[in-house]
Design a protein around this motif. Structure first.
Motif, PDB file in Angstrom:
ATOM      1  N   TYR A 296      -9.207  14.474  77.368  1.00 61.97           N
ATOM      2  CA  TYR A 296      -9.223  15.284  78.656  1.00 61.97           C
ATOM      3  C   TYR A 296      -7.773  14.881  79.473  1.00 61.97           C
ATOM      4  O   TYR A 296      -7.659  15.336  80.289  1.00 61.97           O
ATOM      5  CB  TYR A 296     -10.381  15.022  79.411  1.00 61.97           C
ATOM      6  CG  TYR A 296     -11.583  15.536  78.839  1.00 61.97           C
ATOM      7  CD1 TYR A 296     -12.291  16.805  78.748  1.00 61.97           C
ATOM      8  CD2 TYR A 296     -12.368  14.751  77.812  1.00 61.97           C
ATOM      9  CE1 TYR A 296     -13.302  17.340  78.498  1.00 61.97           C
ATOM     10  CE2 TYR A 296     -13.481  15.283  77.188  1.00 61.97           C
ATOM     11  CZ  TYR A 296     -14.002  16.656  77.478  1.00 61.97           C
ATOM     12  OH  TYR A 296     -15.019  17.059  77.031  1.00 61.97           O
ATOM     13  N   HIS A 297      -7.176  13.839  78.680  1.00 60.06           N
ATOM     14  CA  HIS A 297      -5.934  13.760  79.554  1.00 60.06           C
ATOM     15  C   HIS A 297      -4.871  14.737  79.689  1.00 60.06           C
ATOM     16  O   HIS A 297      -4.822  15.507  78.567  1.00 60.06           O
ATOM     17  CB  HIS A 297      -5.285  12.422  78.873  1.00 60.06           C
ATOM     18  CG  HIS A 297      -4.248  11.795  79.591  1.00 60.06           C
ATOM     19  ND1 HIS A 297      -2.822  12.248  79.772  1.00 60.06           N
ATOM     20  CD2 HIS A 297      -4.090  10.744  80.803  1.00 60.06           C
ATOM     21  CE1 HIS A 297      -2.055  11.418  80.700  1.00 60.06           C
ATOM     22  NE2 HIS A 297      -2.754  10.609  81.195  1.00 60.06           N
ATOM     23  N   LEU A 298      -4.277  14.987  80.700  1.00 58.33           N
ATOM     24  CA  LEU A 298      -3.499  16.223  80.892  1.00 58.33           C
ATOM     25  C   LEU A 298      -2.192  16.136  79.887  1.00 58.33           C
ATOM     26  O   LEU A 298      -1.753  17.202  79.343  1.00 58.33           O
ATOM     27  CB  LEU A 298      -2.567  16.042  82.211  1.00 58.33           C
ATOM     28  CG  LEU A 298      -1.586  17.112  82.609  1.00 58.33           C
ATOM     29  CD1 LEU A 298      -2.515  18.369  82.812  1.00 58.33           C
ATOM     30  CD2 LEU A 298      -1.085  16.665  83.866  1.00 58.33           C
ATOM     31  N   ARG A 299      -1.663  14.981  79.223  1.00 56.28           N
ATOM     32  CA  ARG A 299      -0.947  14.913  78.383  1.00 56.28           C
ATOM     33  C   ARG A 299      -1.062  14.744  76.821  1.00 56.28           C
ATOM     34  O   ARG A 299      -0.386  14.204  76.094  1.00 56.28           O
ATOM     35  CB  ARG A 299       0.348  13.882  78.731  1.00 56.28           C
ATOM     36  CG  ARG A 299       0.900  13.955  80.220  1.00 56.28           C
ATOM     37  CD  ARG A 299       1.860  14.888  80.079  1.00 56.28           C
ATOM     38  NE  ARG A 299       2.317  15.244  81.593  1.00 56.28           N
ATOM     39  CZ  ARG A 299       2.857  16.360  81.924  1.00 56.28           C
ATOM     40  NH1 ARG A 299       3.189  17.203  81.174  1.00 56.28           N
ATOM     41  NH2 ARG A 299       3.108  16.648  83.419  1.00 56.28           N
ATOM     42  N   SER A 300      -2.434  14.682  76.790  1.00 57.06           N
ATOM     43  CA  SER A 300      -3.014  14.326  75.520  1.00 57.06           C
ATOM     44  C   SER A 300      -2.475  15.120  74.187  1.00 57.06           C
ATOM     45  O   SER A 300      -2.091  14.674  73.203  1.00 57.06           O
ATOM     46  CB  SER A 300      -4.492  14.357  75.371  1.00 57.06           C
ATOM     47  OG  SER A 300      -5.031  13.528  74.300  1.00 57.06           O
ATOM     48  N   HIS A 301      -1.994  16.443  74.483  1.00 56.67           N
ATOM     49  CA  HIS A 301      -1.732  17.062  73.306  1.00 56.67           C
ATOM     50  C   HIS A 301       0.157  16.906  73.423  1.00 56.67           C
ATOM     51  O   HIS A 301       0.110  16.906  72.195  1.00 56.67           O
ATOM     52  CB  HIS A 301      -2.017  18.774  73.668  1.00 56.67           C
ATOM     53  CG  HIS A 301      -1.277  19.446  72.661  1.00 56.67           C
ATOM     54  ND1 HIS A 301      -1.765  19.753  71.582  1.00 56.67           N
ATOM     55  CD2 HIS A 301      -0.280  20.402  72.939  1.00 56.67           C
ATOM     56  CE1 HIS A 301      -0.994  20.493  70.791  1.00 56.67           C
ATOM     57  NE2 HIS A 301       0.181  21.022  71.363  1.00 56.67           N
ATOM     58  N   THR A 302       0.469  17.078  74.360  1.00 60.72           N
ATOM     59  CA  THR A 302       2.064  17.052  74.211  1.00 60.72           C
ATOM     60  C   THR A 302       2.506  15.520  73.576  1.00 60.72           C
ATOM     61  O   THR A 302       3.422  15.359  72.987  1.00 60.72           O
ATOM     62  CB  THR A 302       2.660  17.165  75.477  1.00 60.72           C
ATOM     63  OG1 THR A 302       2.122  16.351  76.457  1.00 60.72           O
ATOM     64  CG2 THR A 302       2.649  18.489  76.156  1.00 60.72           C
ATOM     65  N   LYS A 303       1.856  14.451  74.065  1.00 57.28           N
ATOM     66  CA  LYS A 303       2.057  13.231  73.410  1.00 57.28           C
ATOM     67  C   LYS A 303       1.326  12.724  72.293  1.00 57.28           C
ATOM     68  O   LYS A 303       1.291  11.719  71.617  1.00 57.28           O
ATOM     69  CB  LYS A 303       1.950  12.084  74.686  1.00 57.28           C
ATOM     70  CG  LYS A 303       2.970  12.171  75.795  1.00 57.28           C
ATOM     71  CD  LYS A 303       2.990  11.193  76.672  1.00 57.28           C
ATOM     72  CE  LYS A 303       4.055  11.295  77.842  1.00 57.28           C
ATOM     73  NZ  LYS A 303       5.490  11.080  77.045  1.00 57.28           N
ATOM     74  N   ARG A 304       0.432  13.655  71.627  1.00 55.62           N
ATOM     75  CA  ARG A 304      -0.324  13.608  70.583  1.00 55.62           C
ATOM     76  C   ARG A 304      -1.076  11.855  70.653  1.00 55.62           C
ATOM     77  O   ARG A 304      -1.167  11.390  69.660  1.00 55.62           O
ATOM     78  CB  ARG A 304       0.541  13.614  69.489  1.00 55.62           C
ATOM     79  CG  ARG A 304       1.182  14.768  69.163  1.00 55.62           C
ATOM     80  CD  ARG A 304       2.498  14.657  68.007  1.00 55.62           C
ATOM     81  NE  ARG A 304       3.269  13.682  68.379  1.00 55.62           N
ATOM     82  CZ  ARG A 304       4.348  13.222  67.344  1.00 55.62           C
ATOM     83  NH1 ARG A 304       4.036  13.564  65.958  1.00 55.62           N
ATOM     84  NH2 ARG A 304       5.199  12.651  67.665  1.00 55.62           N
ATOM     85  N   LEU A 305      -1.643  11.958  72.019  1.00 51.43           N
ATOM     86  CA  LEU A 305      -2.637  10.916  71.981  1.00 51.43           C
ATOM     87  C   LEU A 305      -3.818  10.725  71.098  1.00 51.43           C
ATOM     88  O   LEU A 305      -4.372   9.691  70.976  1.00 51.43           O
ATOM     89  CB  LEU A 305      -2.929  10.565  73.382  1.00 51.43           C
ATOM     90  CG  LEU A 305      -1.572  10.435  74.432  1.00 51.43           C
ATOM     91  CD1 LEU A 305      -2.096  10.455  75.823  1.00 51.43           C
ATOM     92  CD2 LEU A 305      -0.667   9.434  74.237  1.00 51.43           C
ATOM     93  N   CYS A 306      -4.486  11.935  71.033  1.00 53.39           N
ATOM     94  CA  CYS A 306      -5.566  11.786  69.906  1.00 53.39           C
ATOM     95  C   CYS A 306      -5.448  13.032  69.053  1.00 53.39           C
ATOM     96  O   CYS A 306      -4.436  14.037  69.360  1.00 53.39           O
ATOM     97  CB  CYS A 306      -6.799  11.745  71.062  1.00 53.39           C
ATOM     98  SG  CYS A 306      -7.057  13.265  71.972  1.00 53.39           S
ATOM     99  N   ILE A 307      -6.500  13.004  68.206  1.00 51.26           N
ATOM    100  CA  ILE A 307      -6.530  14.061  67.196  1.00 51.26           C
ATOM    101  C   ILE A 307      -6.949  15.303  67.481  1.00 51.26           C
ATOM    102  O   ILE A 307      -6.562  16.488  67.231  1.00 51.26           O
ATOM    103  CB  ILE A 307      -7.053  13.648  65.916  1.00 51.26           C
ATOM    104  CG1 ILE A 307      -6.717  12.572  65.222  1.00 51.26           C
ATOM    105  CG2 ILE A 307      -7.403  14.719  64.863  1.00 51.26           C
ATOM    106  CD1 ILE A 307      -7.356  11.701  64.002  1.00 51.26           C
ATOM    107  N   ASP A 308      -7.937  15.443  68.661  1.00 50.81           N
ATOM    108  CA  ASP A 308      -8.611  16.686  68.936  1.00 50.81           C
ATOM    109  C   ASP A 308      -8.500  16.782  70.639  1.00 50.81           C
ATOM    110  O   ASP A 308      -9.646  16.522  71.103  1.00 50.81           O
ATOM    111  CB  ASP A 308     -10.175  16.709  68.418  1.00 50.81           C
ATOM    112  CG  ASP A 308     -10.837  17.903  68.913  1.00 50.81           C
ATOM    113  OD1 ASP A 308     -10.004  18.941  68.873  1.00 50.81           O
ATOM    114  OD2 ASP A 308     -12.055  17.875  68.925  1.00 50.81           O
ATOM    115  N   PRO A 309      -7.440  16.850  71.157  1.00 49.16           N
ATOM    116  CA  PRO A 309      -7.459  16.823  72.596  1.00 49.16           C
ATOM    117  C   PRO A 309      -8.082  18.401  73.129  1.00 49.16           C
ATOM    118  O   PRO A 309      -7.858  19.168  72.548  1.00 49.16           O
ATOM    119  CB  PRO A 309      -5.839  16.797  72.881  1.00 49.16           C
ATOM    120  CG  PRO A 309      -5.093  17.633  71.794  1.00 49.16           C
ATOM    121  CD  PRO A 309      -6.037  17.172  70.249  1.00 49.16           C
ATOM    122  N   VAL A 310      -8.430  18.154  74.467  1.00 49.75           N
ATOM    123  CA  VAL A 310      -8.992  19.338  74.958  1.00 49.75           C
ATOM    124  C   VAL A 310      -7.785  19.927  75.774  1.00 49.75           C
ATOM    125  O   VAL A 310      -7.074  19.572  76.453  1.00 49.75           O
ATOM    126  CB  VAL A 310     -10.115  18.727  76.045  1.00 49.75           C
ATOM    127  CG1 VAL A 310     -10.465  19.984  76.893  1.00 49.75           C
ATOM    128  CG2 VAL A 310     -11.436  18.284  75.172  1.00 49.75           C
TER     129      VAL A 310
END
Length: 414
Positions: A296-310
């Motif tokens: 659920y982190h704001l940058r989870s997608h752009t920084k590819r922090l996890c495989i399945d970001p919300v």
């Protein structure tokens, strides 16, 4: 005259065109709010001034390029005064740069770390000065420990606020460590702040969040191997991961916190809630956020922090009407009754100002609460205690009370 080509030649031409387009894509950049973003490592990343980059040479670690680039950055802050004013702090930064380079704990290249092959300057120009400085101020194990803790504190800031430092020195542990290690003067130093703004970005976000115990970080086997040797975080730092919600989800935390406080209020068993008010979604969502914050982190997608970001935009759209309704109901309850214990929450800008617009949005409910308040005050004036007042004014619809509805919704997940 148009010349016909074979199918195979056409496919080759098309493939060449696609490859050329991909090559061009790596050069694409754009500006937003004064910041430059460039397409690198399969995503757009902010391009920072290279005089703040950690310059590295992983193939020639004996050159100590990371340390030399850190020294160059410190040397160019306010004419290098920081080097004499805060030597322990500077040795921490130097040790941090060295350890990041030698152990591959640094952030992806082309973001805030750059290989010396692509550097716009050569940090070895100050090699003699750097060696003299280290001879006068030797780097110790304590400096390495301090650097690790500063990195952890910065990544916790990023997890909770989306900023490593902020426009001023922020974060409970960042401020605590700076004052403990270097004194109150460092805590208020603009030079220290400038140095921190550069160096805390160098550490690999994924690796350090992984070492903090954040679940489901998208780690490669190589990164896991590199961070096996990274010092473990203190338990208090690991616990801090879950003491605040991740960046981008504060509104959900605010709603849940306000409901929890109101449920403990002495008259919560008397206050009804609108029958159409749904509470189950907020407790389910908050449980999911607390269980897996990185999704659920704001940058989870752009920084590819996890495989399945919300996608937080989609999430906010999905719940926007329910969010507004809950915030309005909570605001009306807190404003109508005194001493609920939740008054301080109204300082948050997410709550609408109490006025005609808010009242009219829930006019019947507001008037119902005013009548209940009058009844309570009658018995309070008679010096009745709150337990007796609750028994006396019980409407028989306790299943719809603030206390019961919140307890029921919360009990499904906590």
């Amino acid at each position: 005259m148009t010349q016909l080509v074979s199918t195979s030649d056409a496919l080759v031409t098309l493939a060449d065109h696609i490859l050329d387009s991909i090559d061009d894509l790596h050069q694409v950049q754009y500006k937003k709010k004064g910041r430059t973003y460039r397409f690198v490592n399969h995503t757009f990343q902010r391009v920072r001034q290279q005089d703040k980059h950690l310059i590295i040479d992983p193939d020639n670690l004996d050159e100590d390029i990371g340390l030399l680039s850190a020294f160059s950055i410190l040397y160019n802050i306010n004419n290098g005064e920081i080097l004499t004013q805060f030597p322990d702090f500077c040795c921490t930064i130097l040790s941090m740069a060295r350890q990041l380079e030698r152990n591959k704990w640094f952030e992806d290249e082309n973001s805030c770390v750059v290989n010396i092959r692509y550097s716009s300057y050569d940090p070895r120009d100050l090699k003699d000065l750097a060696e003299e400085y280290i001879e006068m101020h030797p780097i110790t194990e304590n400096h390495i420990k301090y650097g690790v803790n500063l990195m952890y504190a910065a990544k916790l800031n990023f997890l909770h606020t989306d900023h490593h430092i902020g426009t001023k020195l922020e974060g409970l542990y960042m401020r605590q460590f700076i004052e403990e290690y270097y004194g109150e003067q460092a805590l208020n130093s603009s030079d220290v702040l400038i140095a921190l703004k550069s160096c805390v970005h160098w550490g690999n976000i994924k690796g350090m969040l992984y070492k903090l115990g954040v679940a489901d970080i998208d780690m490669t086997p190589e990164l896991i191997e590199s961070f096996d040797s990274f010092p473990d975080a203190d338990e208090k730092l690991r616990l801090n991961v879950y003491q605040r919600y991740p960046s981008g989800t504060s509104k959900y935390s605010l709603i849940r916190k306000s409901l929890d406080i109101l449920s403990e209020w002495r008259y919560s068993r008397l206050v009804p809630l609108p029958h159409d008010l749904d509470l189950s979604w907020i407790y389910q969502l908050c449980h999911d956020i607390e269980t897996n914050p990185i999704r659920y982190h704001l940058r989870s997608h752009t920084k590819r922090l996890c495989i399945d970001p919300v996608n937080l935009g989609d999430l906010n759209t999905k719940y926007s009407a329910k969010i507004k309704q809950l915030l309005n109901i909570v605001s009306i309850i807190i404003n109508v009754f005194q001493e609920t214990g939740a008054e301080f929450l109204l300082q948050n800008s997410k709550f609408n100002n109490f006025g005609p617009e808010l009242i009219n949005s829930q006019k019947q409910y507001y008037e119902k609460l005013l009548k209940l308040k009058d009844h309570i005050e009658v018995y309070e004036d008679k010096q009745w205690n709150s337990d007796d007042i609750v028994i006396r004014l019980d409407s028989g619809d306790s299943n719809n009370s603030l206390y019961h509805r919140i307890t029921e919704a919360r009990g499904n997940y906590y």
